[in-house]
Write a protein that holds these residues in place. Structure first.
Motif, PDB file in Angstrom:
ATOM      1  N   ALA A   1       0.825  -1.206   0.000  1.00  0.00           N
ATOM      2  CA  ALA A   1       0.000   0.000   0.000  1.00  0.00           C
ATOM      3  C   ALA A   1       0.859   1.256   0.000  1.00  0.00           C
ATOM      4  CB  ALA A   1      -0.923   0.004   1.221  1.00  0.00           C
ATOM      5  N   GLY A   2       2.019   1.179   0.677  1.00  0.00           N
ATOM      6  CA  GLY A   2       2.874   2.354   0.768  1.00  0.00           C
ATOM      7  C   GLY A   2       3.612   2.665  -0.517  1.00  0.00           C
ATOM      8  N   TYR A   3       3.920   1.615  -1.288  1.00  0.00           N
ATOM      9  CA  TYR A   3       4.789   1.846  -2.443  1.00  0.00           C
ATOM     10  C   TYR A   3       4.122   1.714  -3.796  1.00  0.00           C
ATOM     11  CZ  TYR A   3       8.861   2.259   0.507  1.00  0.00           C
ATOM     12  OH  TYR A   3       9.761   2.699   1.415  1.00  0.00           O
ATOM     13  N   ILE A   4       2.909   1.148  -3.841  1.00  0.00           N
ATOM     14  CA  ILE A   4       2.340   0.880  -5.171  1.00  0.00           C
ATOM     15  C   ILE A   4       2.152   2.162  -5.968  1.00  0.00           C
ATOM     16  CG2 ILE A   4      -0.056   0.840  -4.311  1.00  0.00           C
ATOM     17  CD1 ILE A   4      -0.555  -1.236  -6.558  1.00  0.00           C
ATOM     18  N   GLY A   5       1.792   3.247  -5.281  1.00  0.00           N
ATOM     19  CA  GLY A   5       1.608   4.517  -5.984  1.00  0.00           C
ATOM     20  C   GLY A   5       2.891   4.964  -6.655  1.00  0.00           C
ATOM     21  N   ALA A   6       4.015   4.922  -5.895  1.00  0.00           N
ATOM     22  CA  ALA A   6       5.296   5.362  -6.424  1.00  0.00           C
ATOM     23  C   ALA A   6       5.796   4.417  -7.523  1.00  0.00           C
ATOM     24  CB  ALA A   6       6.313   5.447  -5.295  1.00  0.00           C
ATOM     25  N   LEU A   7       5.594   3.107  -7.313  1.00  0.00           N
ATOM     26  CA  LEU A   7       6.136   2.121  -8.260  1.00  0.00           C
ATOM     27  C   LEU A   7       5.453   2.197  -9.614  1.00  0.00           C
ATOM     28  CD1 LEU A   7       6.717  -1.151  -6.217  1.00  0.00           C
ATOM     29  CD2 LEU A   7       8.421   0.339  -7.268  1.00  0.00           C
ATOM     30  N   THR A   8       4.134   2.457  -9.606  1.00  0.00           N
ATOM     31  CA  THR A   8       3.415   2.458 -10.880  1.00  0.00           C
ATOM     32  C   THR A   8       3.199   3.877 -11.384  1.00  0.00           C
ATOM     33  OG1 THR A   8       1.337   2.431  -9.682  1.00  0.00           O
ATOM     34  CG2 THR A   8       2.194   0.309 -10.386  1.00  0.00           C
ATOM     35  N   GLY A   9       3.921   4.829 -10.819  1.00  0.00           N
ATOM     36  CA  GLY A   9       3.793   6.204 -11.285  1.00  0.00           C
ATOM     37  C   GLY A   9       2.411   6.781 -11.042  1.00  0.00           C
ATOM     38  N   GLY A  10       1.762   6.335  -9.969  1.00  0.00           N
ATOM     39  CA  GLY A  10       0.464   6.899  -9.620  1.00  0.00           C
ATOM     40  C   GLY A  10      -0.694   6.268 -10.369  1.00  0.00           C
ATOM     41  N   VAL A  11      -0.414   5.253 -11.212  1.00  0.00           N
ATOM     42  CA  VAL A  11      -1.503   4.637 -11.968  1.00  0.00           C
ATOM     43  C   VAL A  11      -2.392   3.819 -11.033  1.00  0.00           C
ATOM     44  CG1 VAL A  11      -2.049   2.951 -13.741  1.00  0.00           C
ATOM     45  CG2 VAL A  11      -0.231   4.613 -14.115  1.00  0.00           C
ATOM     46  N   LEU A  12      -1.737   3.037 -10.170  1.00  0.00           N
ATOM     47  CA  LEU A  12      -2.497   2.265  -9.195  1.00  0.00           C
ATOM     48  C   LEU A  12      -2.310   2.911  -7.838  1.00  0.00           C
ATOM     49  CD1 LEU A  12      -1.462  -1.317 -10.337  1.00  0.00           C
ATOM     50  CD2 LEU A  12      -3.449  -0.012 -11.005  1.00  0.00           C
ATOM     51  N   GLY A  13      -3.370   2.966  -7.052  1.00  0.00           N
ATOM     52  CA  GLY A  13      -3.258   3.626  -5.757  1.00  0.00           C
ATOM     53  C   GLY A  13      -3.366   2.641  -4.613  1.00  0.00           C
ATOM     54  N   SER A  14      -3.354   3.173  -3.378  1.00  0.00           N
ATOM     55  CA  SER A  14      -3.346   2.288  -2.220  1.00  0.00           C
ATOM     56  C   SER A  14      -4.686   1.578  -2.035  1.00  0.00           C
ATOM     57  CB  SER A  14      -2.996   3.068  -0.956  1.00  0.00           C
ATOM     58  OG  SER A  14      -3.924   4.107  -0.784  1.00  0.00           O
TER      59      SER A  14
END
Lengths: 362, 307
Positions: free
Chosen positions: B263-276
């Protein structure tokens, strides 16, 4: 078919054909209940292939239902043309694919999804399989809920609607028709379509049960290792079971979307999967009449109870409203029926055996 | 770096609650091979019982920790009694029935408990009063509060006592013997029915503790709150290897950390495409990956050959 059974079948057929016409005299709400019950029969028959015949406990079955519903929802509503200019350019009048194209498409995609989801679970048995399928169901629901961003595909929790009503050869099921002076409202139109599908499904299931494939499934259900030793390709057979079951789910999903003309991810929650498993097991797992009884009972009984809930609600000062009472009764029914009849209300006569073919040696 | 430590702390807190609930699933499964679908609802009942007592006592002038303790004890007692009754009424009569029958009664029980909770406590989300100090404590740039520290400590103590109970006491030996083979254990003077009841009581106590923690940590309680933690805890139990106590603990904590990091990193990893809001799927994706590679779970030894 034996001769003495023919009158029974004919009587049943006539009864089923006039049932909605009688029910609509009491109001369309009753026909609606029967329609929903038929949809659940379709779903339960599909799940019965996976759980009842092949013995694979699938708790994510509703995912395939969702796949079918969303395919029809996307291909027969204004949603895609509104969100994507490219698609709007291709279909200036909006994307409204005919139902006869959508049904095979949805059946195919759902079946494929069933095989794909089944493939990684082949090494798992029993309860492990249950939790993985449950996980798949949840994953699909989370995606349906969240695929409105950054590209709006599913429209998220808001759902998709309005979806076109079904048309068969120019005959609009969503319209009132007058035949021989008899007024046929949309709910009754849908009843006949659902009934036709259920009858077709029963025939398919009945034939499957007695086929080589059905026997292979039951062999796997009873003893996988023995089945393998007898030369059954357990991998293919399991995938086939997943695929066949999912196909039923997909078609039921299309029907649901066309019937409701509106779908949201809410309709495809885990509770729904659990309810379908409960229908199969309560009725009598692996036994077609039992599964139908289970589905009709769990789908229709609570709806009927809505009408008696009013007085009860007044007696308890609104604490017990119709929806709570309904849940309470479903829960109690699930517990009570299993305690009283652990094999289901109408179990198959020879439990665990393939088609009963008594051999009498003279 | 701070985010990382923060997510690890969040994950540990979440994971210890999963671990407590997962133990209840795994112990029941280990002995009677039943997925106890109503277990998440026991957590919910514990949280709501605790909420009732805490809101009733919060104006009485008693110190906050004492109120929490009273509500915790009450939740444990009521949940134990409840789970004991459930087993006796809904599962025991079906011991020799086909395997799916008790599964359906368990699903029915889960629905029944939710409905009853809705009738007793009204279908609203209740805010759980704050009784313990909430000043954040700084740990390497990340923050942790008193409730979270308490959760970690209580979980550690509970898990240690459970391990002691199972490995070094007479009851524990009886439980292990029954899990191995109820018939033979019966011949050796163990009373399987008693052992199974004890297992349900212990599992309910753990779930009640987790329920109170959950409500105190997130500040709310409702009749639907048991569903998702129950599901995740079950996933954790399977993940660790169902029937294996250490597996349930490891699985629970690992799942908590994976979820928090995801949840903490998915936003950063996918460039904001997928969120927490995709948080809930990590549990299941990890589960599917682990089970396809190791069909009997991380620490599971037994081959899963049950139909």
């Amino acid at each position: 078919m034996k001769d003495n059974k023919l009158p029974v079948f004919l009587a049943a057929a006539v009864a089923l054909l006039i049932l909605p016409l009688v029910a609509q005299l009491f109001g369309n709400a009753w026909v609606r209940i029967i329609d929903i019950a038929l949809l659940y029969v379709l779903l339960a028959l599909g799940l019965n292939i996976v759980v009842g015949y092949a013995g694979l406990l699938d708790l994510g079955y509703v995912a395939f239902y969702a796949v079918g519903a969303y395919i029809f929802g996307l291909l027969a509503s204004g949603h895609l043309t509104e969100t994507f200019p490219a698609i709007a350019a291709m279909f200036p009048n909006g994307l409204h694919l005919p139902i006869l194209l959508v049904i095979p498409l949805a059946a195919g995609v759902a079946g494929l999804a069933g095989v794909l989801l089944g493939a990684p679970t082949l090494r798992l048995r029993g309860d492990y399989l249950a939790i993985v399928t449950l996980g798949f169901g949840e994953i699909i629901r989370v995606f349906l809920n969240n695929l409105d961003h950054p590209v709006n595909i599913t429209n998220g929790p808001k759902g998709i609607g309005p979806i076109d009503s079904m048309h068969f050869f120019g005959f609009d099921l969503g319209q009132k028709h007058v035949l021989f002076g008899l007024e046929i409202p949309p709910v009754t139109n849908y009843y006949y379509v659902f009934l036709a599908l259920v009858v077709a499904s029963v025939v398919i299931c009945y034939r499957l049960e007695r086929s080589r494939i059905g026997r292979a499934w039951m062999a796997i259900r009873e003893d996988e290792i023995a089945a393998k030793a007898m030369g059954i390709n357990t991998r293919n057979m399991k995938l086939l079971a997943f695929g066949m079951g999912a196909t039923f789910g997909g078609v039921a999903g299309v029907m649901f979307a066309g019937y409701q003309s509106f779908i949201t991810p809410e309709a495809f929650s885990l509770q729904e999967s659990v309810m379908i498993v409960a229908m199969v097991v309560l009725g009598g797992i692996g036994h077609i009449p039992g599964v139908i009884v289970g589905a009709v009972m769990l789908a229709a009984l609570p709806e009927v109870l809505r009408y008696v809930a009013g007085p009860l609600q007044q007696m308890t000062d609104g604490r017990l409203d119709a929806s709570i009472l309904r849940q309470l009764l479903i829960a109690l029914a699930m517990i009570a029926i299993m305690l009283a009849r652990p094999r289901g209300l109408w179990p198959s006569p020879e439990h665990g055996k393939a088609a009963p073919t008594p051999v009498t040696v003279k | 770096m701070e985010t990382f430590i923060q997510q690890i702390i969040n994950g540990l807190v979440l994971g210890s609650m999963y671990a407590l609930v997962a133990l209840g699933y795994t112990m029941v499964y280990g002995i009677i091979n039943l997925i106890n679908f109503a277990h998440g609802e026991v957590l919910m009942v514990g949280a709501l019982v605790s909420w009732t007592i805490v809101t009733a006592l919060s104006g009485s002038g008693l110190p906050g920790w004492l109120i929490m303790l009273i509500s915790l004890v009450a939740a444990i007692v009521i949940c134990s009694a409840l789970n004991f009754t459930i087993e006796k009424v809904a599962y025991r009569p079906l011991r020799s029935a086909p395997r799916l029958a008790p599964l359906i009664t368990a699903m029915g029980m889960s629905l029944l408990l939710q409905t009853l909770a809705m009738i007793i406590w009204k279908p609203t989300i209740k805010s759980y009063p704050i009784l313990l100090p909430t000043e954040p404590i700084n740990v390497f740039g990340a923050v942790i509060n008193t409730v979270q520290i308490l959760i970690l400590v209580i979980t550690a103590v509970t898990l240690a006592s459970l391990m002691y109970l199972v490995n070094y006491t007479k009851l524990g030996r009886a439980m292990r013997a029954t899990a191995e083979n109820p018939r033979v254990a019966g011949l050796m003077g163990v009373r399987p029915d008693m052992v199974i009841s004890a297992t349900f009581i212990i599992g309910a106590s753990l779930a009640a503790i987790a329920g109170v923690m959950w409500a105190a940590n997130y500040g709310s309680a409702s009749h639907t709150m048991g569903f998702l933690p129950g599901l995740k805890a079950f996933t954790a139990a399977v993940f660790g290897g169902i029937g294996n106590l250490a597996g349930a603990m490891v699985g629970g904590i690992a799942l908590g950390i994976i979820e928090a990091l995801g949840a903490g990193y998915i936003g950063a990893l996918t460039g904001g495409v997928l969120g927490s809001h995709y948080q809930d799927i990590f549990a299941f994706i990890v589960l599917i990956l682990v089970l396809t590679l190791r069909p009997s779970g991380l620490l599971g030894e037994r081959v899963a050959d049950r139909a």
